[in-house]
Design a protein around this motif. Structure first.
Motif, PDB file in Angstrom:
ATOM      1  N   GLN A 235       0.766  -1.237   0.000  1.00  0.00           N
ATOM      2  CA  GLN A 235       0.000   0.000   0.000  1.00  0.00           C
ATOM      3  C   GLN A 235       0.800   1.293   0.000  1.00  0.00           C
ATOM      4  O   GLN A 235       0.547   2.195  -0.795  1.00  0.00           O
ATOM      5  CB  GLN A 235      -0.969   0.041   1.159  1.00  0.00           C
ATOM      6  N   LEU A 236       1.779   1.399   0.892  1.00  0.00           N
ATOM      7  CA  LEU A 236       2.490   2.672   0.961  1.00  0.00           C
ATOM      8  C   LEU A 236       3.214   2.955  -0.360  1.00  0.00           C
ATOM      9  O   LEU A 236       3.241   4.081  -0.845  1.00  0.00           O
ATOM     10  CB  LEU A 236       3.470   2.662   2.136  1.00  0.00           C
ATOM     11  N   TYR A 237       3.747   1.888  -0.958  1.00  0.00           N
ATOM     12  CA  TYR A 237       4.421   2.040  -2.254  1.00  0.00           C
ATOM     13  C   TYR A 237       3.421   2.337  -3.360  1.00  0.00           C
ATOM     14  O   TYR A 237       3.700   3.099  -4.288  1.00  0.00           O
ATOM     15  CB  TYR A 237       5.216   0.770  -2.576  1.00  0.00           C
ATOM     16  N   ALA A 238       2.242   1.744  -3.223  1.00  0.00           N
ATOM     17  CA  ALA A 238       1.204   1.958  -4.232  1.00  0.00           C
ATOM     18  C   ALA A 238       0.810   3.431  -4.279  1.00  0.00           C
ATOM     19  O   ALA A 238       0.632   4.013  -5.343  1.00  0.00           O
ATOM     20  CB  ALA A 238      -0.015   1.105  -3.914  1.00  0.00           C
ATOM     21  N   GLU A 239       0.690   4.027  -3.094  1.00  0.00           N
ATOM     22  CA  GLU A 239       0.266   5.417  -3.063  1.00  0.00           C
ATOM     23  C   GLU A 239       1.302   6.307  -3.759  1.00  0.00           C
ATOM     24  O   GLU A 239       0.942   7.270  -4.419  1.00  0.00           O
ATOM     25  CB  GLU A 239       0.005   5.863  -1.630  1.00  0.00           C
ATOM     26  N   ALA A 240       2.571   5.968  -3.606  1.00  0.00           N
ATOM     27  CA  ALA A 240       3.599   6.755  -4.293  1.00  0.00           C
ATOM     28  C   ALA A 240       3.520   6.546  -5.803  1.00  0.00           C
ATOM     29  O   ALA A 240       3.592   7.502  -6.587  1.00  0.00           O
ATOM     30  CB  ALA A 240       4.981   6.358  -3.779  1.00  0.00           C
ATOM     31  N   THR A 241       3.350   5.299  -6.208  1.00  0.00           N
ATOM     32  CA  THR A 241       3.341   4.961  -7.640  1.00  0.00           C
ATOM     33  C   THR A 241       2.109   5.523  -8.339  1.00  0.00           C
ATOM     34  O   THR A 241       2.143   5.884  -9.517  1.00  0.00           O
ATOM     35  CB  THR A 241       3.390   3.424  -7.798  1.00  0.00           C
ATOM     36  N   MET A 242       1.028   5.610  -7.593  1.00  0.00           N
ATOM     37  CA  MET A 242      -0.246   6.073  -8.137  1.00  0.00           C
ATOM     38  C   MET A 242      -0.195   7.489  -8.708  1.00  0.00           C
ATOM     39  O   MET A 242      -0.899   7.815  -9.666  1.00  0.00           O
ATOM     40  CB  MET A 242      -1.282   6.006  -7.014  1.00  0.00           C
ATOM     41  N   PHE A 243       0.669   8.342  -8.120  1.00  0.00           N
ATOM     42  CA  PHE A 243       0.675   9.737  -8.591  1.00  0.00           C
ATOM     43  C   PHE A 243       1.133   9.854 -10.039  1.00  0.00           C
ATOM     44  O   PHE A 243       0.804  10.821 -10.716  1.00  0.00           O
ATOM     45  CB  PHE A 243       1.524  10.614  -7.658  1.00  0.00           C
ATOM     46  N   GLY A 244       1.874   8.893 -10.514  1.00  0.00           N
ATOM     47  CA  GLY A 244       2.242   8.896 -11.926  1.00  0.00           C
ATOM     48  C   GLY A 244       1.234   8.169 -12.794  1.00  0.00           C
ATOM     49  O   GLY A 244       0.889   8.627 -13.881  1.00  0.00           O
TER      50      GLY A 244
END
Ligand code: ATP
Ligand code: MN
Length: 478
Positions: A235-244
């Motif tokens: 999840q925490l990584y997903a939130e970062a990746t999501m912005f792109g």
């Protein structure tokens, strides 16, 4: 090496079928190697095709002995391949003497290659049998260590062999359909598949189920041990990746040192996770419903035979339709207490509670508005700040939670406040806070326990029956 040996035929177009062995040789520009013991790999019929009555007058089958008995003149050999089982009769007068010898001597799980005529016979399992004209034992098996009615523990110790059983094969085929359906569903919605690391230093699901991995090559000299954790969620990584990428999903193992020994907990499980920008909790819930229905439809269209082997009544799955019922956490508390539980605001639902709640249900059930203690990253409901804009999805028939999801706290200030509220230190969430500072947006996501879904669909007694090599607190072998 395995490639050159493999007799499997690629399903490209029927007109272009080539063996993997030949492809390999061609691709690497090698001289075609010869394996004198290896049978010609053309012209075999699958047992499923024979049982469907569509095969020709004479067929070639290869597989493994599933059951066998013989008299002086006749051997009844039930053979399996990955597609089914069929009875073969090998008659002393109809085959070469060495063939009959082999057929009457070979123990179960011996690999065999045979030719013969398929004959309709209502007494045979599946309604067909093959009258053999040739019967070759390719490899004589030793005495198979698994016989009827063996303990769960014995089957787990021999998992490397038990994987040949019809129950395992059926569950694994259904599992494959579920994986594919999950991927297809999100890919068709234009979500991008992304990978996150398994070694991490941040916990998002609470410290008590974290696995530590020693990761200290360099630090050894300083005497200071350094540990990484195995990921509990992307999840925490997903939130970062999501912005792109805005809309993303993953299908990967997650790790949890689960103290609870229930029928639904593994220490290494497969996690289907989704994260989506600009999306609210209720919208994500609708997409999830669509996903569950899609998964069920795919299993029902591809795996009827496997459901039958597992003794699973397909009509139960056929009757599941969206939208699913929804209940608020508070009302679930009331309901459970009326059933004899003694729960107060803030209490978690464990397996016992969810089992009681879903035992009589025919369709999945959403629980929403969990108390705000459930997790710092969930967004408190602006209209009811003691609860969160989040949800769990519970499978019916006593299975319980298969999804946990919700809307995330998107405002950086609110997130810092929430982290402090949970007694955690904002400094340790450095980069996670950073991603909120540059154009944050509302977003939602969820995690689906794929093994739990397969277990429910198969009607399994335990999650370990639907994964090839289950990992629990007590087992990392075979
Ligand atoms: P539970 O309360 O049942 O232990 P959880 O609330 O800790 O689960 P989440 O953190 O919400 O689980 O994880 C998302 C999903 O991942 C769950 O809904 C479940 O389907 C799956 N999952 C979580 N832990 C496990 C596990 N140990 N084994 C198998 N699946 C799991
Ligand atoms: Mn959960």
């Amino acid at each position: 090496m395995g490639w050159a040996h493999s007799p499997t035929v690629y399903k490209i177009k029927p007109s272009q079928q080539v063996s993997i062995g030949k492809l390999f040789d061609r691709a690497s520009n090698r001289v075609n190697m010869e394996y004198p013991e290896f049978p010609d790999d053309a012209g075999y019929t699958s047992i499923r095709d024979v049982l469907s009555g569509k095969s020709g007058k004479s067929v070639k089958i290869r597989g493994w002995i599933y059951r066998t008995r013989s008299s002086g003149k006749l051997a009844f050999v039930v053979v399996r391949d990955s597609t089914g089982v069929i009875q073969c009769t090998v008659s002393r007068d109809k085959v070469a003497e060495s063939d009959f010898d082999g057929a009457s001597k070979a123990l179960i799980e011996s690999s065999v290659i045979l030719e013969g005529e398929p004959v309709k016979d209502d007494r045979a399992p599946g309604g067909w049998e093959i009258r053999a004209s040739k019967f070759e034992v390719f490899h004589f098996a030793e005495t198979f260590p698994i016989t009827k009615d063996q303990s769960d523990e014995h089957l787990l110790n021999n998992r490397h062999l038990w994987l040949r059983s019809r129950n395992m094969v059926s569950a694994l085929k259904i599992r494959s359909t579920v994986f594919k359906a999950f991927r297809d569903y999100w890919t068709n919605l234009d979500f991008t598949e992304i990978q996150s690391p398994s070694f991490t230093t941040s916990a998002c699901e609470g410290g008590s189920t974290l696995f530590n991995v020693s990761y200290d090559d360099e630090n050894e000299k300083s005497g200071q041990k350094f540990y990484a954790h195995l990921s509990q969620s992307w999840q925490l990584y997903a939130e970062a990746t999501m912005f792109g990428l805005e809309n993303i999903f993953t299908l990967a193992p997650s790790f949890r040192a689960e103290k609870s020994r229930t029928r639904r907990h593994l220490t290494e499980f497969w996690h289907g996770e989704v994260e989506s920008a600009w999306l609210h909790n209720h919208q994500m819930m609708e997409l999830e419903e669509g996903m569950i229905v899609h998964i069920l439809e795919e299993v029902l269209s591809s795996n009827r035979a496997e459901l039958e082997v597992l003794g699973r009544d397909a009509s139960i799955l056929e009757n599941i339709k969206a939208p699913f019922d929804k209940m608020k956490y508070e009302d679930v508390l009331g309901k459970l207490n009326s059933m004899g539980f003694d729960l107060g605001w803030g209490d978690d639902f464990g397996y016992k509670e969810e089992k009681a709640l879903t035992q009589e249900l025919k369709s999945p059930l959403y629980i929403t508005n969990f108390p705000r203690e459930k997790g710092f990253y969930h967004r408190p409901d602006p209209n009811d700040p003691k609860s969160l804009v989040c949800h769990d999805l519970l499978a019916p028939e006593g299975y319980g939670e298969i999804i946990g999801g919700g809307e995330r706290v998107w405002s950086p200030d609110e997130l810092i406040e929430r982290i402090k509220e949970e007694g955690l230190e904002p400094e340790s969430y450095g980069w996670y806070l950073d991603i909120r500072k540059f154009g944050s947006v509302p977003h939602s996501g969820f995690g689906l326990g794929i093994d739990r879904v397969v277990s429910w669909i198969c009607g399994s007694e335990h999650i370990k029956h639907v994964i090839p090599f289950p990992r629990t607190m007590r087992r990392t072998t075979p």
